[in-house]
Design a protein around this motif. Structure first.
Motif, short mmCIF file in Angstrom:
data_model
loop_
_atom_site.label_atom_id
_atom_site.label_comp_id
_atom_site.label_asym_id
_atom_site.label_seq_id
_atom_site.Cartn_x
_atom_site.Cartn_y
_atom_site.Cartn_z
N LEU A 36 0.85 -1.18 0.00
CA LEU A 36 0.00 0.00 0.00
C LEU A 36 0.88 1.23 0.00
CD1 LEU A 36 -2.96 1.22 0.43
CD2 LEU A 36 -2.27 1.44 2.82
N GLU A 37 0.63 2.13 -0.94
CA GLU A 37 1.35 3.40 -0.95
C GLU A 37 0.61 4.38 -0.05
OE1 GLU A 37 3.02 6.72 -4.13
OE2 GLU A 37 2.34 4.76 -4.81
N THR A 38 1.34 5.00 0.86
CA THR A 38 0.77 5.95 1.80
C THR A 38 1.37 7.33 1.53
OG1 THR A 38 0.71 4.19 3.45
CG2 THR A 38 0.29 6.42 4.22
N ALA A 39 0.49 8.33 1.44
CA ALA A 39 0.97 9.68 1.15
C ALA A 39 0.22 10.69 2.00
CB ALA A 39 0.78 10.02 -0.33
N LEU A 40 0.88 11.79 2.31
CA LEU A 40 0.26 12.91 3.02
C LEU A 40 0.55 14.19 2.27
CD1 LEU A 40 0.97 12.32 6.82
CD2 LEU A 40 -1.27 12.35 5.69
N ALA A 41 -0.50 14.96 2.00
CA ALA A 41 -0.35 16.27 1.37
C ALA A 41 -0.57 17.34 2.42
CB ALA A 41 -1.36 16.43 0.23
N GLY A 42 0.48 18.10 2.68
CA GLY A 42 0.40 19.16 3.68
C GLY A 42 0.58 20.52 3.05
N PRO A 43 0.41 21.57 3.84
CA PRO A 43 0.66 22.93 3.33
C PRO A 43 2.09 23.08 2.84
CG PRO A 43 -0.50 22.99 5.44
CD PRO A 43 -0.06 21.57 5.23
N THR A 44 2.28 23.91 1.85
CA THR A 44 3.60 24.06 1.22
C THR A 44 4.69 24.38 2.24
OG1 THR A 44 2.53 24.85 -0.81
CG2 THR A 44 4.88 25.30 -0.56
N LEU A 45 4.37 25.21 3.22
CA LEU A 45 5.35 25.63 4.22
C LEU A 45 5.92 24.45 5.00
CD1 LEU A 45 6.57 28.28 5.36
CD2 LEU A 45 4.76 28.24 7.09
N VAL A 48 8.95 20.36 3.23
CA VAL A 48 10.35 19.94 3.37
C VAL A 48 10.57 19.30 4.74
CG1 VAL A 48 12.74 20.71 3.51
CG2 VAL A 48 11.25 21.59 1.70
N SER A 49 10.02 19.90 5.78
CA SER A 49 10.17 19.34 7.12
C SER A 49 9.47 17.99 7.24
CB SER A 49 9.61 20.31 8.16
OG SER A 49 10.32 21.53 8.15
N MET A 50 8.32 17.85 6.60
CA MET A 50 7.62 16.57 6.59
C MET A 50 8.43 15.51 5.86
SD MET A 50 3.72 17.85 5.77
CE MET A 50 3.03 16.18 5.65
N ARG A 51 9.01 15.88 4.74
CA ARG A 51 9.82 14.92 3.98
C ARG A 51 11.02 14.46 4.77
NH1 ARG A 51 14.86 15.09 2.62
NH2 ARG A 51 14.69 17.18 1.76
N GLU A 52 11.65 15.38 5.47
CA GLU A 52 12.81 15.02 6.31
C GLU A 52 12.39 14.08 7.44
OE1 GLU A 52 14.23 18.85 7.44
OE2 GLU A 52 15.40 19.14 5.59
N ALA A 53 11.24 14.35 8.03
CA ALA A 53 10.75 13.49 9.12
C ALA A 53 10.34 12.12 8.62
CB ALA A 53 9.55 14.16 9.81
N ALA A 54 9.96 12.03 7.34
CA ALA A 54 9.50 10.76 6.75
C ALA A 54 10.63 9.93 6.16
CB ALA A 54 8.46 11.03 5.67
N ASP A 55 11.83 10.48 6.04
CA ASP A 55 12.95 9.76 5.41
C ASP A 55 13.15 8.40 6.05
OD1 ASP A 55 13.52 11.64 3.52
OD2 ASP A 55 15.29 12.47 4.52
N GLY A 56 13.30 7.38 5.20
CA GLY A 56 13.52 6.02 5.68
C GLY A 56 12.24 5.26 5.98
N SER A 57 11.09 5.90 5.81
CA SER A 57 9.80 5.24 6.04
C SER A 57 9.07 5.08 4.71
CB SER A 57 8.95 6.09 7.00
OG SER A 57 8.36 7.17 6.32
N ILE A 61 5.48 12.19 0.63
CA ILE A 61 4.94 13.52 0.92
C ILE A 61 4.48 14.15 -0.39
CG2 ILE A 61 5.40 15.78 1.92
CD1 ILE A 61 5.43 13.41 3.89
N ALA A 62 3.28 14.73 -0.34
CA ALA A 62 2.66 15.31 -1.53
C ALA A 62 2.42 16.81 -1.31
CB ALA A 62 1.34 14.61 -1.83
N ALA A 63 2.37 17.54 -2.42
CA ALA A 63 1.95 18.93 -2.38
C ALA A 63 0.46 19.01 -2.69
CB ALA A 63 2.75 19.75 -3.40
N GLU A 64 -0.17 20.06 -2.19
CA GLU A 64 -1.61 20.23 -2.41
C GLU A 64 -1.92 20.95 -3.71
OE1 GLU A 64 -3.36 22.09 0.98
OE2 GLU A 64 -2.54 20.63 2.39
N ASN A 65 -0.89 21.49 -4.35
CA ASN A 65 -1.11 22.25 -5.58
C ASN A 65 0.26 22.65 -6.13
OD1 ASN A 65 -2.63 23.67 -7.58
ND2 ASN A 65 -2.31 25.59 -6.47
#
Length: 249
Positions: A36-45, A48-57, A61-65
């Motif tokens: 299963l592919e799992t993704a989260l789209a958060g606010p642009t701001l 980058v911090s979300m992607r760093e926190a997700a590294d290795g998992s 991480i997705a953009a909303e637009n």
């Protein structure tokens, strides 16, 4: 085989700190990416911090637009190339809120899809029917016109990298979800439209999602439908425990 995907769309919610804390809470409890592919789209701001926190998992991480230009005098817009360089995998395009509040047309969405693909992002393209058309007895057929317009000019290889989300506008944020048969009908029509445009083999490779008041109560029935390859989740993705119950349904 189409790998199913469950993606959360936070919209304009959560600070950077809240976004990072959420990712840390769920990152070790996600299904393997080959199941299963799992993704989260958060606010642009926060991306980058979300992607760093997700590294290795397994979490993507997705953009909303994004915009359809990589750079230039476009104040306030987000470059698809910059998103790719920041390690973002997906981008949501054509959400009904973008169409309604920001007056995005199918022509604009088509340009955004092409730009995202050029910059190696995987677009999650939303399409809907309206309550007005639904109550008039036309049900979900409007979705066909949106797909024809949004995918105009895409090659067979390009459309294979597009995920399409059927999100009836009357179900988004209302608590009124389409029942599994209605959701399946919309996703089936989308797949048939792709088959009409590109052939059955290509249509069999394209992932089609349902979105609109997805909950822990209806996730199993939706995911069991033949033409539904996953869900795009709004409000239910804002709580980490609820989101984990969805992805581990």
């Amino acid at each position: 085989m189409r790998v199913p995907i469950i993606a959360g769309n936070w919209k304009m919610n959560k600070t950077v700190a809240e976004s990072v804390e959420f990712v840390k809470k769920i990152r070790e409890q996600l299904p393997p990416a080959n199941q299963l592919e799992t993704a989260l789209a958060g606010p642009t701001l926060s991306l980058v911090s979300m992607r760093e926190a997700a590294d290795g998992s397994p979490l993507k991480i997705a953009a909303e637009n994004c915009y359809y230009k990589n750079e230039g005098a476009y104040t306030g817009e987000t470059s698809p190339y910059a998103l790719y360089q920041a390690g973002i995998h997906h981008v949501i395009l054509g959400h009904s809120e973008r169409r309604k509040y920001f007056h995005e047309t199918d022509e604009i969405i088509n340009k955004k899809i092409k730009a995202a693909l050029t910059d190696h992002l995987c677009p999650i393209v939303c399409c809907d029917d309206t309550m007005g058309r639904r109550t008039a007895g036309k049900k979900v057929h409007w979705v066909v016109n949106q797909i024809l317009s949004d995918a105009k000019g895409l090659s067979s290889d390009e459309i294979r990298h597009v995920t399409i989300a059927y999100e009836p506008s009357w179900a988004i944020g209302t608590g009124q979800s389409a029942d599994p048969d209605e959701a399946e009908e919309g996703c089936y029509l989308i797949r048939q439209t792709i088959a009409y445009m590109y052939g059955k083999e290509v249509a069999g490779d394209v992932r089609v999602l349902y979105g609109g008041s997805v909950t822990t109560s209806n996730i199993n029935a939706l995911m069991a439908s033949r033409d539904i390859d996953g869900v795009l989740v709004g409000g239910a993705s804002l709580d980490p425990e609820t989101f984990l119950r969805l992805v581990n349904h």
